[in-house]
Design a protein around this motif. Structure first.
Motif, PDB file in Angstrom:
ATOM      1  N   GLU A   1     -21.990  -8.958 -12.500  1.00 31.74           N
ATOM      2  CA  GLU A   1     -23.395  -9.112 -12.140  1.00 31.74           C
ATOM      3  C   GLU A   1     -24.232  -9.599 -13.329  1.00 31.74           C
ATOM      4  O   GLU A   1     -25.455  -9.648 -13.251  1.00 31.74           O
ATOM      5  N   GLU A   2     -23.585  -9.975 -14.416  1.00 31.52           N
ATOM      6  CA  GLU A   2     -24.290 -10.419 -15.618  1.00 31.52           C
ATOM      7  C   GLU A   2     -25.020 -11.728 -15.363  1.00 31.52           C
ATOM      8  O   GLU A   2     -24.471 -12.651 -14.759  1.00 31.52           O
ATOM      9  N   ASN A   3     -26.273 -11.813 -15.812  1.00 33.89           N
ATOM     10  CA  ASN A   3     -27.026 -13.056 -15.633  1.00 33.89           C
ATOM     11  C   ASN A   3     -27.080 -13.838 -16.940  1.00 33.89           C
ATOM     12  O   ASN A   3     -26.616 -13.375 -17.986  1.00 33.89           O
TER      13      ASN A   3
ATOM     14  N   ASP B   1     -24.136 -16.383  -7.484  1.00 33.76           N
ATOM     15  CA  ASP B   1     -23.782 -16.872  -8.815  1.00 33.76           C
ATOM     16  C   ASP B   1     -24.841 -17.822  -9.363  1.00 33.76           C
ATOM     17  O   ASP B   1     -25.200 -17.762 -10.548  1.00 33.76           O
TER      18      ASP B   1
ATOM     19  N   ARG C   1     -28.054 -15.802 -10.464  1.00 29.19           N
ATOM     20  CA  ARG C   1     -27.976 -15.113 -11.757  1.00 29.19           C
ATOM     21  C   ARG C   1     -27.742 -16.100 -12.903  1.00 29.19           C
ATOM     22  O   ARG C   1     -28.109 -15.840 -14.045  1.00 29.19           O
TER      23      ARG C   1
ATOM     24  N   LEU D   1     -31.295 -18.021 -14.175  1.00 31.75           N
ATOM     25  CA  LEU D   1     -32.426 -17.277 -14.719  1.00 31.75           C
ATOM     26  C   LEU D   1     -32.684 -17.696 -16.161  1.00 31.75           C
ATOM     27  O   LEU D   1     -31.741 -17.959 -16.902  1.00 31.75           O
TER      28      LEU D   1
ATOM     29  N   TRP E   1     -35.286 -13.299  -7.244  1.00 31.73           N
ATOM     30  CA  TRP E   1     -35.068 -12.891  -8.626  1.00 31.73           C
ATOM     31  C   TRP E   1     -33.798 -12.081  -8.796  1.00 31.73           C
ATOM     32  O   TRP E   1     -33.141 -12.147  -9.828  1.00 31.73           O
ATOM     33  N   LYS E   2     -33.473 -11.294  -7.799  1.00 30.07           N
ATOM     34  CA  LYS E   2     -32.278 -10.459  -7.892  1.00 30.07           C
ATOM     35  C   LYS E   2     -31.676 -10.298  -6.508  1.00 30.07           C
ATOM     36  O   LYS E   2     -32.395 -10.103  -5.524  1.00 30.07           O
TER      37      LYS E   2
ATOM     38  N   ARG F   1     -27.521  -9.558  -4.312  1.00 26.03           N
ATOM     39  CA  ARG F   1     -26.097  -9.233  -4.393  1.00 26.03           C
ATOM     40  C   ARG F   1     -25.423  -9.706  -3.114  1.00 26.03           C
ATOM     41  O   ARG F   1     -26.092  -9.953  -2.105  1.00 26.03           O
TER      42      ARG F   1
END
Length: 312
Positions: free
Chosen positions: A158-160, A222, A225, A228, A245-246, A248
């Motif tokens: 989940e790393e942006n 993908d 994230r 950004l 913005w966010k 899943r």
């Protein structure tokens, strides 16, 4: 070593700091000219310029580094090497030829993969599970020079791009210090890149952020994230820009056509391609502040089969 540093963004700051802390003599710092910023349009110094001034280092900000005056300035300095981290201008051969040990670039990918201006963003957007930093010796091509050293890392699920960039900036600084030490002792053997394995990470455009709801939810996630803070991921809701913005990937399957909004109590899903669904976590309507999706649902009564879509 005596060095000249060329860089502009915050990604370059840890490398400049580490160079100074390691005891290298920085003859000068070259960075982009101050640019207008914010609503007032006041000129703002780059993060690298601010750091250089904190260290009382000489700062130069030519509009074009290839012009005769900055080229002559660099010739007069006679640095052992030059270090480039996100400078923002193409370095001409007339400057490449100046330093004894060449120009060393800290590039945020495992070259030859993701040559270009946005390697971190495209690695995440393309669903890569790992990436890294490469130090290379600059030549006349686009990130085509000989590889000096590499550092590899996994990309969190989940790393942006903002989070990954911060990690890689620190690791890139460490790698550059190791690279300088290896050059000084003669222990580094430059390796040519395999151009057949090359891929590109072009500069981002506004349209890269527009969501195609026919894509599977994983691809949309993908890209959201990866892109950004800009251009982000966006669509349109009731004729207004709708920024994601966010999000899943939802466990639930899609219902209805791609782009259909599916409220589930305090959650909000959107149908995507391949029978997948994206769960929205934080969104923003044009002209309003970012908000959790629960606040969006409280402020908007969603009709049945209401859609997110491309601009009309």
């Amino acid at each position: 070593m005596t060095l000249v540093f060329l860089g502009t963004p915050s990604f370059a700051v840890p490398t400049l700091e580490r160079i100074v802390q390691a005891g290298h003599r920085v003859l000068a710092v070259f960075t982009q000219p101050d640019r207008p910023k914010g609503r007032g349009g006041e000129l703002a110094a780059s993060p690298v310029k601010q750091t250089a001034l904190n260290f009382s280092l000489p700062v130069y900000q030519p509009e074009r580094i290839r012009r005769p005056e900055p080229v002559e300035q660099l010739k007069q300095m006679q640095p052992d090497a030059m270090v480039v981290v996100g400078y923002g201008q193409i370095i001409p051969q007339s400057i490449i030829d100046i330093p004894l040990h060449g120009i060393i670039n800290v590039h945020a990918s495992l070259l030859p993969k993701y040559r270009g201006a946005a390697p971190i963003q495209w690695a995440i957007a393309n669903g890569e599970s790992n990436t890294g930093v490469t130090t290379m010796r600059i030549d006349a091509g686009l990130d085509t020079g000989d590889v000096l050293m590499k550092w590899e890392t996994s990309i969190g699920p989940e790393e942006n791009s903002v989070e990954l960039s911060q990690r890689m900036a620190q690791s890139g600084a460490d790698l550059l210090i190791q690279t300088l030490a290896g050059i000084d002792t003669g222990n580094i053997r430059p390796e040519p890149q395999d151009n057949a394995q090359a891929s590109l990470a072009p500069i981002l455009k506004k349209e890269d952020g527009e969501v195609n709801w026919n894509w599977p939810a994983r691809k949309i996630f993908d890209r959201a994230r990866g892109f950004l803070p800009w251009p982000g991921a966006y669509s349109h809701f009731r004729g207004q820009l709708f920024h994601i913005w966010k999000a899943r990937v939802a466990e639930e399957p899609a219902e209805g056509a791609p782009g259909r909004l599916m409220p589930l109590k305090r959650r909000l899903l959107v149908s995507a391609g391949e029978s997948s669904a994206l769960e929205l976590i934080e969104v923003q309507i044009e002209g309003r502040k970012r908000m959790p999706v629960e606040a969006f649902l409280n402020g908007h009564h969603l009709e049945e089969n209401e859609m997110l879509h491309a601009p009309e």
